[in-house]
Design a protein around this motif. Structure first.
Motif, PDB file in Angstrom:
ATOM      1  N   ARG A   1       0.905  -1.187  -0.205  1.00  0.00           N
ATOM      2  CA  ARG A   1       0.152  -0.055  -0.186  1.00  0.00           C
ATOM      3  C   ARG A   1       0.877   1.050   0.094  1.00  0.00           C
ATOM      4  NH1 ARG A   1      -5.205  -0.685   3.694  1.00  0.00           N
ATOM      5  NH2 ARG A   1      -6.312  -2.341   2.517  1.00  0.00           N
ATOM      6  N   ILE A   2       1.913   1.307   0.635  1.00  0.00           N
ATOM      7  CA  ILE A   2       2.920   2.317   0.843  1.00  0.00           C
ATOM      8  C   ILE A   2       3.423   2.665  -0.573  1.00  0.00           C
ATOM      9  CG2 ILE A   2       5.367   3.221   1.826  1.00  0.00           C
ATOM     10  CD1 ILE A   2       4.091   2.012   4.071  1.00  0.00           C
ATOM     11  N   THR A   3       3.825   1.472  -1.299  1.00  0.00           N
ATOM     12  CA  THR A   3       4.320   1.538  -2.809  1.00  0.00           C
ATOM     13  C   THR A   3       3.257   2.145  -3.667  1.00  0.00           C
ATOM     14  OG1 THR A   3       5.771  -0.437  -2.294  1.00  0.00           O
ATOM     15  CG2 THR A   3       5.502   0.308  -4.554  1.00  0.00           C
ATOM     16  N   ALA A   4       2.015   1.725  -3.523  1.00  0.00           N
ATOM     17  CA  ALA A   4       1.001   2.269  -4.388  1.00  0.00           C
ATOM     18  C   ALA A   4       0.890   3.830  -4.083  1.00  0.00           C
ATOM     19  CB  ALA A   4      -0.344   1.496  -3.985  1.00  0.00           C
ATOM     20  N   LEU A   5       0.738   4.283  -2.744  1.00  0.00           N
ATOM     21  CA  LEU A   5       0.837   5.596  -2.503  1.00  0.00           C
ATOM     22  C   LEU A   5       1.866   6.416  -2.901  1.00  0.00           C
ATOM     23  CD1 LEU A   5      -0.690   7.555  -0.681  1.00  0.00           C
ATOM     24  CD2 LEU A   5       0.822   7.096   1.068  1.00  0.00           C
ATOM     25  N   SER A   6       2.965   5.619  -3.040  1.00  0.00           N
ATOM     26  CA  SER A   6       4.228   6.521  -3.702  1.00  0.00           C
ATOM     27  C   SER A   6       3.779   6.561  -5.003  1.00  0.00           C
ATOM     28  CB  SER A   6       5.555   5.807  -3.458  1.00  0.00           C
ATOM     29  OG  SER A   6       5.470   4.521  -4.286  1.00  0.00           O
ATOM     30  N   LYS A   7       3.202   5.882  -5.892  1.00  0.00           N
ATOM     31  CA  LYS A   7       2.904   6.237  -7.089  1.00  0.00           C
ATOM     32  C   LYS A   7       1.869   7.267  -7.749  1.00  0.00           C
ATOM     33  CE  LYS A   7       4.642   1.622  -8.099  1.00  0.00           C
ATOM     34  NZ  LYS A   7       4.108   0.137  -8.456  1.00  0.00           N
ATOM     35  N   LEU A   8       1.065   7.629  -6.514  1.00  0.00           N
ATOM     36  CA  LEU A   8       0.305   8.725  -6.965  1.00  0.00           C
ATOM     37  C   LEU A   8       0.804  10.024  -7.240  1.00  0.00           C
ATOM     38  CD1 LEU A   8      -2.402   8.075  -4.001  1.00  0.00           C
ATOM     39  CD2 LEU A   8      -2.623   7.474  -6.356  1.00  0.00           C
ATOM     40  N   PRO A   9       0.204  10.787  -7.804  1.00  0.00           N
ATOM     41  CA  PRO A   9       0.696  12.338  -7.999  1.00  0.00           C
ATOM     42  C   PRO A   9       0.750  13.099  -6.712  1.00  0.00           C
ATOM     43  CG  PRO A   9      -1.262  12.122  -9.393  1.00  0.00           C
ATOM     44  CD  PRO A   9      -1.171  10.868  -8.728  1.00  0.00           C
ATOM     45  N   SER A  10       1.805  14.040  -6.643  1.00  0.00           N
ATOM     46  CA  SER A  10       2.008  14.813  -5.123  1.00  0.00           C
ATOM     47  C   SER A  10       0.688  15.820  -5.437  1.00  0.00           C
ATOM     48  CB  SER A  10       3.238  15.450  -5.317  1.00  0.00           C
ATOM     49  OG  SER A  10       3.246  16.575  -6.551  1.00  0.00           O
ATOM     50  N   ARG A  11       0.710  16.314  -4.062  1.00  0.00           N
ATOM     51  CA  ARG A  11      -0.340  17.402  -3.715  1.00  0.00           C
ATOM     52  C   ARG A  11      -0.183  18.449  -4.681  1.00  0.00           C
ATOM     53  NH1 ARG A  11      -1.001  21.636  -0.424  1.00  0.00           N
ATOM     54  NH2 ARG A  11      -2.971  21.896   0.639  1.00  0.00           N
ATOM     55  N   GLU A  12       0.976  18.869  -5.156  1.00  0.00           N
ATOM     56  CA  GLU A  12       1.174  19.947  -5.993  1.00  0.00           C
ATOM     57  C   GLU A  12       0.491  19.727  -7.328  1.00  0.00           C
ATOM     58  OE1 GLU A  12       3.645  19.193  -3.837  1.00  0.00           O
ATOM     59  OE2 GLU A  12       3.439  20.684  -2.403  1.00  0.00           O
ATOM     60  N   GLU A  13       0.885  18.530  -7.829  1.00  0.00           N
ATOM     61  CA  GLU A  13       0.361  17.984  -9.054  1.00  0.00           C
ATOM     62  C   GLU A  13      -0.924  17.866  -9.267  1.00  0.00           C
ATOM     63  OE1 GLU A  13       2.590  14.426 -10.568  1.00  0.00           O
ATOM     64  OE2 GLU A  13       4.067  15.016  -9.408  1.00  0.00           O
ATOM     65  N   LEU A  14      -1.637  17.336  -8.039  1.00  0.00           N
ATOM     66  CA  LEU A  14      -3.224  17.380  -8.020  1.00  0.00           C
ATOM     67  C   LEU A  14      -3.818  18.719  -8.053  1.00  0.00           C
ATOM     68  CD1 LEU A  14      -3.636  14.270  -5.546  1.00  0.00           C
ATOM     69  CD2 LEU A  14      -4.076  14.326  -8.249  1.00  0.00           C
ATOM     70  N   LEU A  15      -3.183  19.383  -7.316  1.00  0.00           N
ATOM     71  CA  LEU A  15      -3.740  20.958  -7.340  1.00  0.00           C
ATOM     72  C   LEU A  15      -3.702  21.549  -8.592  1.00  0.00           C
ATOM     73  CD1 LEU A  15      -2.565  22.327  -3.820  1.00  0.00           C
ATOM     74  CD2 LEU A  15      -4.770  21.708  -4.291  1.00  0.00           C
ATOM     75  N   ALA A  16      -2.531  21.505  -9.302  1.00  0.00           N
ATOM     76  CA  ALA A  16      -2.432  21.977 -10.738  1.00  0.00           C
ATOM     77  C   ALA A  16      -3.432  21.288 -11.710  1.00  0.00           C
ATOM     78  CB  ALA A  16      -0.896  21.684 -11.096  1.00  0.00           C
ATOM     79  N   LYS A  17      -3.534  20.190 -11.398  1.00  0.00           N
ATOM     80  CA  LYS A  17      -4.741  19.601 -12.303  1.00  0.00           C
ATOM     81  C   LYS A  17      -6.079  20.038 -12.092  1.00  0.00           C
ATOM     82  CE  LYS A  17      -2.430  15.249 -13.270  1.00  0.00           C
ATOM     83  NZ  LYS A  17      -2.406  13.769 -13.299  1.00  0.00           N
ATOM     84  N   LEU A  18      -6.383  20.365 -10.813  1.00  0.00           N
ATOM     85  CA  LEU A  18      -7.669  20.913 -10.458  1.00  0.00           C
ATOM     86  C   LEU A  18      -7.805  22.200 -10.929  1.00  0.00           C
ATOM     87  CD1 LEU A  18     -10.310  20.628  -8.710  1.00  0.00           C
ATOM     88  CD2 LEU A  18      -9.038  21.228  -6.940  1.00  0.00           C
ATOM     89  N   LEU A  19      -6.760  22.949 -10.761  1.00  0.00           N
ATOM     90  CA  LEU A  19      -6.757  24.440 -11.275  1.00  0.00           C
ATOM     91  C   LEU A  19      -6.980  24.363 -12.801  1.00  0.00           C
ATOM     92  CD1 LEU A  19      -6.547  27.244 -10.563  1.00  0.00           C
ATOM     93  CD2 LEU A  19      -3.914  27.197 -10.766  1.00  0.00           C
TER      94      LEU A  19
END
Length: 174
Positions: A121-139
């Motif tokens: 699960r930690i490895t899967a979490l590491s493959k998610l986009p970072s908070r900044e990337e998610l905020l940029a996509k949302l914006l």
């Protein structure tokens, strides 16, 4: 060696850190050199993560009555604690990337939002986009809606102008 008062102060300090942390990841650092541990600490510090090596008995006492209590069964052997306060993905990314290049570092387990996470699960979490990337996509998504709306509104007068120009050309030709 720490005396009793110092140990109690350390346990209270750790308990406060556990209560503030968004994620806790336990690692086995056995076999890493001092330079490698310092390199890992530097990389973790860049993303706002605290990385500490503490005796397991003190960790067990500090984790009681916190959201991180689910991890206490994993306080065995040499254990280092990574505490992330802002972005849980960043902690997992740094640790998993470091573990890829240094096979001596092993991610044991983690706790996020009171839930125990295994290595997968930690490895899967590491493959998610970072908070900044998610905020940029949302914006970007939020910005696309008004931009498209303005294009649609702008298209109506443009079509009128094209129609008037076509009528003018038609009348001039006649």
């Amino acid at each position: 060696m720490l005396n009793l008062t110092q140990k109690q102060a350390l346990v209270e300090e750790l308990r406060g850190s556990f209560q503030k942390a968004a994620i806790l990841i336990l690692t086995d650092y056995k076999g890493l050199t001092v330079e490698q541990v310092n390199d890992l600490r530097r990389k973790l510090k860049e993303v706002g993560v605290e990385y500490r090596v503490v005796k397991n008995t003190l960790l067990r006492r500090a984790v009681q009555e916190t959201d991180m209590a689910a991890a206490q069964d994993h306080f065995t052997g040499p254990t280092a604690v990574a505490l992330g306060y802002d972005d849980p993905v960043a902690v997992a990314k740094v640790l998993c990337e470091f573990a890829k290049t240094n096979d001596k570092l092993a991610v044991k387990a983690g706790v996020m939002a009171g839930k125990l996470m295994d290595r997968d699960r930690i490895t899967a979490l590491s493959k998610l986009p970072s908070r900044e990337e998610l905020l940029a996509k949302l914006l970007g998504t939020m910005n696309a809606v008004p931009t498209s709306f303005v294009r649609v509104l702008n298209g109506i007068p443009a079509k009128l102008v094209y129609a008037l120009a076509a009528i003018k050309e038609q009348k001039e030709a006649a």
